[in-house]
Design a protein around this motif. Sequence first.
Motif, PDB file in Angstrom:
ATOM      1  N   VAL A 112      23.218   9.980  15.479  1.00  0.00           N
ATOM      2  CA  VAL A 112      22.078  10.821  15.130  1.00  0.00           C
ATOM      3  C   VAL A 112      22.536  11.898  14.154  1.00  0.00           C
ATOM      4  O   VAL A 112      23.721  12.218  14.056  1.00  0.00           O
ATOM      5  CB  VAL A 112      21.451  11.483  16.375  1.00  0.00           C
ATOM      6  N   LEU A 113      21.565  12.427  13.431  1.00  0.00           N
ATOM      7  CA  LEU A 113      21.815  13.601  12.616  1.00  0.00           C
ATOM      8  C   LEU A 113      21.156  14.774  13.314  1.00  0.00           C
ATOM      9  O   LEU A 113      19.947  14.759  13.558  1.00  0.00           O
ATOM     10  CB  LEU A 113      21.256  13.434  11.208  1.00  0.00           C
ATOM     11  N   CYS A 114      21.961  15.779  13.676  1.00  0.00           N
ATOM     12  CA  CYS A 114      21.435  16.957  14.365  1.00  0.00           C
ATOM     13  C   CYS A 114      21.389  18.144  13.419  1.00  0.00           C
ATOM     14  O   CYS A 114      22.375  18.444  12.731  1.00  0.00           O
ATOM     15  CB  CYS A 114      22.304  17.304  15.565  1.00  0.00           C
ATOM     16  N   TYR A 115      20.247  18.808  13.407  1.00  0.00           N
ATOM     17  CA  TYR A 115      20.075  20.027  12.623  1.00  0.00           C
ATOM     18  C   TYR A 115      20.132  21.202  13.579  1.00  0.00           C
ATOM     19  O   TYR A 115      19.411  21.250  14.583  1.00  0.00           O
ATOM     20  CB  TYR A 115      18.736  19.999  11.887  1.00  0.00           C
ATOM     21  N   LEU A 116      21.011  22.156  13.274  1.00  0.00           N
ATOM     22  CA  LEU A 116      21.222  23.324  14.133  1.00  0.00           C
ATOM     23  C   LEU A 116      20.864  24.587  13.357  1.00  0.00           C
ATOM     24  O   LEU A 116      21.274  24.742  12.204  1.00  0.00           O
ATOM     25  CB  LEU A 116      22.686  23.409  14.569  1.00  0.00           C
ATOM     26  N   GLU A 117      20.139  25.476  14.003  1.00  0.00           N
ATOM     27  CA  GLU A 117      19.783  26.731  13.346  1.00  0.00           C
ATOM     28  C   GLU A 117      19.665  27.834  14.392  1.00  0.00           C
ATOM     29  O   GLU A 117      19.038  27.643  15.437  1.00  0.00           O
ATOM     30  CB  GLU A 117      18.464  26.594  12.580  1.00  0.00           C
ATOM     31  N   GLY A 118      20.319  28.979  14.126  1.00  0.00           N
ATOM     32  CA  GLY A 118      20.231  30.082  15.067  1.00  0.00           C
ATOM     33  C   GLY A 118      20.956  31.308  14.576  1.00  0.00           C
ATOM     34  O   GLY A 118      21.645  31.282  13.549  1.00  0.00           O
ATOM     35  N   SER A 119      20.797  32.399  15.311  1.00  0.00           N
ATOM     36  CA  SER A 119      21.395  33.675  14.892  1.00  0.00           C
ATOM     37  C   SER A 119      22.108  34.342  16.059  1.00  0.00           C
ATOM     38  O   SER A 119      21.845  35.484  16.393  1.00  0.00           O
ATOM     39  CB  SER A 119      20.326  34.607  14.325  1.00  0.00           C
ATOM     40  N   CYS A 120      23.010  33.590  16.705  1.00  0.00           N
ATOM     41  CA  CYS A 120      23.799  34.112  17.804  1.00  0.00           C
ATOM     42  C   CYS A 120      25.258  34.204  17.356  1.00  0.00           C
ATOM     43  O   CYS A 120      25.774  33.258  16.760  1.00  0.00           O
ATOM     44  CB  CYS A 120      23.672  33.196  19.021  1.00  0.00           C
ATOM     45  N   PRO A 121      25.958  35.314  17.626  1.00  0.00           N
ATOM     46  CA  PRO A 121      27.360  35.440  17.209  1.00  0.00           C
ATOM     47  C   PRO A 121      28.255  34.322  17.729  1.00  0.00           C
ATOM     48  O   PRO A 121      29.253  33.974  17.105  1.00  0.00           O
ATOM     49  CB  PRO A 121      27.778  36.800  17.787  1.00  0.00           C
ATOM     50  N   ALA A 122      27.887  33.731  18.879  1.00  0.00           N
ATOM     51  CA  ALA A 122      28.705  32.646  19.436  1.00  0.00           C
ATOM     52  C   ALA A 122      28.578  31.351  18.646  1.00  0.00           C
ATOM     53  O   ALA A 122      29.400  30.443  18.790  1.00  0.00           O
ATOM     54  CB  ALA A 122      28.306  32.397  20.889  1.00  0.00           C
ATOM     55  N   VAL A 155      22.593  22.984  26.274  1.00  0.00           N
ATOM     56  CA  VAL A 155      23.659  23.983  26.209  1.00  0.00           C
ATOM     57  C   VAL A 155      23.695  24.647  24.833  1.00  0.00           C
ATOM     58  O   VAL A 155      23.892  25.864  24.711  1.00  0.00           O
ATOM     59  CB  VAL A 155      25.023  23.354  26.548  1.00  0.00           C
ATOM     60  N   LEU A 156      23.503  23.854  23.785  1.00  0.00           N
ATOM     61  CA  LEU A 156      23.475  24.431  22.435  1.00  0.00           C
ATOM     62  C   LEU A 156      22.362  25.470  22.313  1.00  0.00           C
ATOM     63  O   LEU A 156      22.502  26.475  21.604  1.00  0.00           O
ATOM     64  CB  LEU A 156      23.292  23.324  21.399  1.00  0.00           C
ATOM     65  N   LYS A 157      21.275  25.254  23.014  1.00  0.00           N
ATOM     66  CA  LYS A 157      20.168  26.206  22.981  1.00  0.00           C
ATOM     67  C   LYS A 157      20.455  27.425  23.858  1.00  0.00           C
ATOM     68  O   LYS A 157      20.258  28.567  23.432  1.00  0.00           O
ATOM     69  CB  LYS A 157      18.872  25.519  23.435  1.00  0.00           C
ATOM     70  N   SER A 158      20.936  27.183  25.075  1.00  0.00           N
ATOM     71  CA  SER A 158      21.095  28.290  26.025  1.00  0.00           C
ATOM     72  C   SER A 158      22.338  29.129  25.735  1.00  0.00           C
ATOM     73  O   SER A 158      22.278  30.374  25.763  1.00  0.00           O
ATOM     74  CB  SER A 158      21.152  27.746  27.449  1.00  0.00           C
ATOM     75  N   ASP A 159      23.475  28.498  25.462  1.00  0.00           N
ATOM     76  CA  ASP A 159      24.733  29.231  25.306  1.00  0.00           C
ATOM     77  C   ASP A 159      25.025  29.647  23.866  1.00  0.00           C
ATOM     78  O   ASP A 159      25.743  30.622  23.639  1.00  0.00           O
ATOM     79  CB  ASP A 159      25.901  28.386  25.815  1.00  0.00           C
ATOM     80  N   PHE A 160      24.479  28.883  22.908  1.00  0.00           N
ATOM     81  CA  PHE A 160      24.765  29.181  21.501  1.00  0.00           C
ATOM     82  C   PHE A 160      23.547  29.731  20.758  1.00  0.00           C
ATOM     83  O   PHE A 160      23.638  30.087  19.590  1.00  0.00           O
ATOM     84  CB  PHE A 160      25.279  27.928  20.788  1.00  0.00           C
ATOM     85  N   GLY A 161      22.402  29.764  21.432  1.00  0.00           N
ATOM     86  CA  GLY A 161      21.197  30.302  20.800  1.00  0.00           C
ATOM     87  C   GLY A 161      20.702  29.503  19.619  1.00  0.00           C
ATOM     88  O   GLY A 161      20.101  30.052  18.693  1.00  0.00           O
ATOM     89  N   LEU A 162      20.928  28.191  19.652  1.00  0.00           N
ATOM     90  CA  LEU A 162      20.573  27.346  18.506  1.00  0.00           C
ATOM     91  C   LEU A 162      19.307  26.546  18.778  1.00  0.00           C
ATOM     92  O   LEU A 162      19.113  26.008  19.876  1.00  0.00           O
ATOM     93  CB  LEU A 162      21.718  26.368  18.194  1.00  0.00           C
TER      94      LEU A 162
END
Length: 420
Positions: free
Chosen positions: A346-356, A402-409
């Motif tokens: 798959v191709l995953c697109y990630l976007e977020g504004s978390c320092p982690a 986890v990418l959403k909860s821990d990395f804010g993505l």
Amino acid sequence: MSAGVVKVGLLGLGTVGGGVIKTIRLQQEKLFARLGKRIEIVKALVRDSEKERAVQVDPALLTTNFEDVLKSDVDIVVEVMGGVEPTYDYVRALIEKGCHVVTANKELLAKRGPELVELANRHQVHLAYEASVAGGIPILSVLRQFLRTNDIHGVRGILNGTTNFILTKMEAEQLPYQEVLKQAQELGYAEADPRSDVEGFDAMYKLYILAQLVYGESLPLANVVRKGIADLSPGHIRIASELGYRIKLIAQAQKTEQGIRLSVQPTMLPLAHPLAQIQDSFNAVQLSGNIVGDLLFTGRGAGELPTASAVVEDLAYLLTQPFTPHPAWEEKTAEAQPAQAEDERVLCYLEGSCPAATPDRVLHFLREAGVTVTKLKVQFDLGGVLRAGLIATGIREEHEAVLKSDFGLDVRCFPLLETA
């Protein structure tokens, strides 16, 4: 059927219905030479008999009462009014009367097709529906020919011209979805209520019909994987391009060891893939046969004349062929299918504004979780803001969580269609 004349009724006189009349008038001499009969429109059911129309019709032919069509001694009825109710009741009454029916109504067939096929067989009348799937592309006729010698193990394609137009414009002009949708509506490609197109319902109905023809069965509509394009952004399209892919709304039917798999969803295709080359409002259908290999059919999938062409070809065909029972349509119930298999790339697109959310931390997490990342493209990484795309195998819903909860993505995964 009276000598020398075929009496035809119309249910609906909108864009396609007007195109049917124009086509019959334009090709009347050729049709007479081919059929030995003249086609005469004797009655047309409309919502408003006073409405101005693009095609001139004798007002005496128009009616707002279905009973007038049913009593008009028609031999064949062309149904282009759309919808399921009251259309199903009308078509059922006509078949029970002994009328042949030609329809362009994919929603009707996808929701009530098994019943209508059984009814047509019982009353020994034709139920023809070439125009229901891909407008002017005669894909159903082609499939009927190939099924005599080939085992078709895959059908995929771009079955909705509206969404293909929108995705083409979004990529070419780097415009947001809502702006391009407005353009599509102004040009007549999209309805005022575009949900059937942009949420994938239109393509799903067509895929259901293709599966019935190819496999002799289909899934209940509730078991089809369906995702639309309304949440796609220019960022998704740019990252796809930077990784060497293009997004298309792909409808796909496959027969696997677990049964039939049907899906309609935004899919990443390599730029060299034949379906990636289909632009604007064009449709395309790709077949994979065990003997013939891969074939691609393309053309305009909607509009007045392409769809009318398929309707009139159906009409001419059934006038030259004796009735033969149509293979029964079946639905096989199945468990809801996952959007993608665990081993699917798959191709995953990630976007977020978390320092982690740094690329290194994201990659470390995924590798520790057993996800194989083969390609990474960072579109923007500055001051805790990350926009990136990666190609991965083995990513699952729990990883996305986890990418959403821990990395804010925000995470959006697209299946890859790598093989031609």
